[in-house]
Design a protein around this motif. Sequence first.
Motif, mmCIF file in Angstrom:
data_model
loop_
_atom_site.group_PDB
_atom_site.id
_atom_site.type_symbol
_atom_site.label_atom_id
_atom_site.label_comp_id
_atom_site.label_asym_id
_atom_site.label_seq_id
_atom_site.Cartn_x
_atom_site.Cartn_y
_atom_site.Cartn_z
ATOM 1 N N ASP A 152 36.003 35.764 31.671
ATOM 2 C CA ASP A 152 35.755 34.327 31.778
ATOM 3 C C ASP A 152 37.004 33.527 32.160
ATOM 4 O OD1 ASP A 152 33.048 34.528 31.019
ATOM 5 O OD2 ASP A 152 33.622 34.632 28.906
ATOM 6 N N GLU A 153 38.120 34.197 32.409
ATOM 7 C CA GLU A 153 39.373 33.487 32.669
ATOM 8 C C GLU A 153 39.283 32.651 33.954
ATOM 9 O OE1 GLU A 153 42.086 31.694 31.916
ATOM 10 O OE2 GLU A 153 42.525 33.459 30.661
ATOM 11 N N ASN A 154 39.770 31.419 33.885
ATOM 12 C CA ASN A 154 39.769 30.567 35.080
ATOM 13 C C ASN A 154 41.140 29.970 35.378
ATOM 14 O OD1 ASN A 154 40.067 28.516 33.199
ATOM 15 N ND2 ASN A 154 38.064 27.599 33.544
ATOM 16 N N LEU A 155 42.194 30.499 34.741
ATOM 17 C CA LEU A 155 43.544 30.025 35.019
ATOM 18 C C LEU A 155 44.189 30.770 36.189
ATOM 19 C CD1 LEU A 155 45.110 29.300 31.505
ATOM 20 C CD2 LEU A 155 44.759 27.681 33.372
ATOM 21 N N TYR A 156 43.422 31.601 36.874
ATOM 22 C CA TYR A 156 43.836 32.200 38.136
ATOM 23 C C TYR A 156 42.560 32.560 38.894
ATOM 24 C CZ TYR A 156 43.289 36.402 35.184
ATOM 25 O OH TYR A 156 42.831 37.353 34.298
ATOM 26 N N HIS A 157 42.691 32.900 40.178
ATOM 27 C CA HIS A 157 41.482 33.259 40.921
ATOM 28 C C HIS A 157 41.053 34.665 40.501
ATOM 29 C CE1 HIS A 157 44.041 35.291 44.128
ATOM 30 N NE2 HIS A 157 44.885 34.365 43.722
ATOM 31 N N ASN A 158 40.013 34.683 39.691
ATOM 32 C CA ASN A 158 39.603 35.878 38.954
ATOM 33 C C ASN A 158 38.664 36.735 39.796
ATOM 34 O OD1 ASN A 158 39.156 37.699 36.919
ATOM 35 N ND2 ASN A 158 38.426 36.214 35.418
ATOM 36 N N ASP A 159 39.189 37.278 40.916
ATOM 37 C CA ASP A 159 38.324 38.005 41.842
ATOM 38 C C ASP A 159 37.845 39.338 41.290
ATOM 39 O OD1 ASP A 159 40.672 39.855 42.832
ATOM 40 O OD2 ASP A 159 41.361 37.801 43.127
ATOM 41 N N ASP A 160 38.531 39.873 40.278
ATOM 42 C CA ASP A 160 38.073 41.134 39.692
ATOM 43 C C ASP A 160 36.715 40.994 39.016
ATOM 44 O OD1 ASP A 160 40.140 42.741 40.518
ATOM 45 O OD2 ASP A 160 41.322 42.480 38.688
ATOM 46 N N GLN A 168 35.378 37.319 49.855
ATOM 47 C CA GLN A 168 35.800 36.173 50.657
ATOM 48 C C GLN A 168 37.315 36.035 50.702
ATOM 49 O OE1 GLN A 168 33.439 35.184 52.563
ATOM 50 N NE2 GLN A 168 32.761 33.194 51.792
ATOM 51 N N TRP A 169 37.949 36.202 49.542
ATOM 52 C CA TRP A 169 39.398 35.975 49.503
ATOM 53 C C TRP A 169 40.154 37.068 50.256
ATOM 54 C CZ3 TRP A 169 43.931 38.229 47.852
ATOM 55 C CH2 TRP A 169 45.050 37.386 47.869
ATOM 56 N N TYR A 170 39.755 38.315 50.109
ATOM 57 C CA TYR A 170 40.439 39.391 50.825
ATOM 58 C C TYR A 170 40.299 39.214 52.338
ATOM 59 C CZ TYR A 170 41.002 41.954 46.432
ATOM 60 O OH TYR A 170 41.364 42.341 45.165
ATOM 61 N N PRO A 214 46.646 43.706 45.455
ATOM 62 C CA PRO A 214 45.632 43.699 46.512
ATOM 63 C C PRO A 214 46.105 42.949 47.762
ATOM 64 C CG PRO A 214 44.610 43.271 44.389
ATOM 65 C CD PRO A 214 46.099 43.266 44.162
ATOM 66 N N MET A 215 46.902 41.897 47.581
ATOM 67 C CA MET A 215 47.352 41.115 48.732
ATOM 68 C C MET A 215 48.475 41.812 49.497
ATOM 69 S SD MET A 215 49.150 38.040 46.592
ATOM 70 C CE MET A 215 49.294 36.952 48.002
ATOM 71 N N ASP A 216 48.940 42.964 49.036
ATOM 72 C CA ASP A 216 49.918 43.745 49.786
ATOM 73 C C ASP A 216 49.277 44.544 50.913
ATOM 74 O OD1 ASP A 216 52.417 43.212 48.558
ATOM 75 O OD2 ASP A 216 51.836 44.413 46.847
#
Length: 401
Positions: A152-160, A168-170, A214-216
């Motif tokens: 439920d975390e929303n203090l970062y983009h929780n794509d996992d 979408q983000w990748y 993942p962004m690497d």
Amino acid sequence: MDIQSDTQPPSNTTGLQLLQVHAYFRHGDRSPTPLGEAKARAKLWETRLQEVPLILQKREYFPQKFPWGLLTVKGAEQSKALGSWLREFYLPEFCGPEYDIRNLQSPEKPVIQLRSTNFLRTHLTAWFVLEGLLGSPEAAASVPISCRDEVDENLYHNDDHCPRLKKQWYTAWRRACESVGADGKKWHSHFKKMQDAMTQALEISLDKPGFLLPMDQPGFPWVKAVDTLECGRFHGDMLPPGISDDQITEVRRLLARDYALTFQDREILQLAVGRLVRELVDAMSECGTIPTLFLYSGHDATIMPLSVALGVPWADWPAYTSCICVELWQSGGGNYFVRVLYDGKGVALPLSREDGALKKEILTLDEFREIANWSMISEAEYSCKCEDMSGLVEGSRSSAV
């Protein structure tokens, strides 16, 4: 109560009463995540880590391999400095010039509320921010640190935990990495010698590069390689031959630009921080009579998308303890206004997403709501969208600006 704000904002906050501050900050300096050479320097980084107070040792955190990704002594000092700034800048406004810091956290009138992601480094950062804010470890222990379940975390983009956001983000990140400049080349090509030097110094094998974000991917792990060198540079370590301070700074700026671009898509931004923005607006719309300082201990992945949501993307990669403060003020006539500070400096926010839109440093609450409305989303909408994979095509864009 539903707050109304229908007057033009003043030119400054003189004569206004401060009701709320929402301070979102990145954690302090940390050890790198292991990549190549970093693995062989474990003993060195162990000597740089901050000792964990006993009260925080009793909690369970997101698993990380010791000694990587943990708060350093320097990071604790940075966090205390942020807390001291918050104390000097806000507590007199909240409590008057003669306030008694011992009375801030009474059960009947708590002034400070704090939430952290479930990483040891963000909890430690929160702890030392409280020490700087309240003046002692004993006072810091009086403020509970709340934390959401990872799902439920929303203090970062929780794509996992959001399949649609992951897809979408990748796609958006790959697009940003593949973009070319006016010369028809990717910016990476201008730093080929630097890449070769990092490959050698960090013993990176593209067939088996070690831990990666993942962004690497795909290609060379620019984010993690530069981060590894920058972590050491902050502690006085020499950069490898063939790499300069200016190059590290420039590449970090270019990576930040690419990172910010991924959140220009409205749906990605909503799924990334839309719930957090709605929490902010709801809190300001239902404020009570007790002034409140809300603290959020997060990451660069908190600061960057939130800055995009506010309409002013962070130009550089967010530094350690970078902070966005969103303030709610009230006039004597009962009207409400909002001001945003980035690292202690007021920022003029654009009133719309159109090019050349009017910018204001102090806005009515209604104007701020309009800005926030572009990105905010409810928990129910988020849950429905996350599981809906319809309409997604590789390389496609959703409602981009």
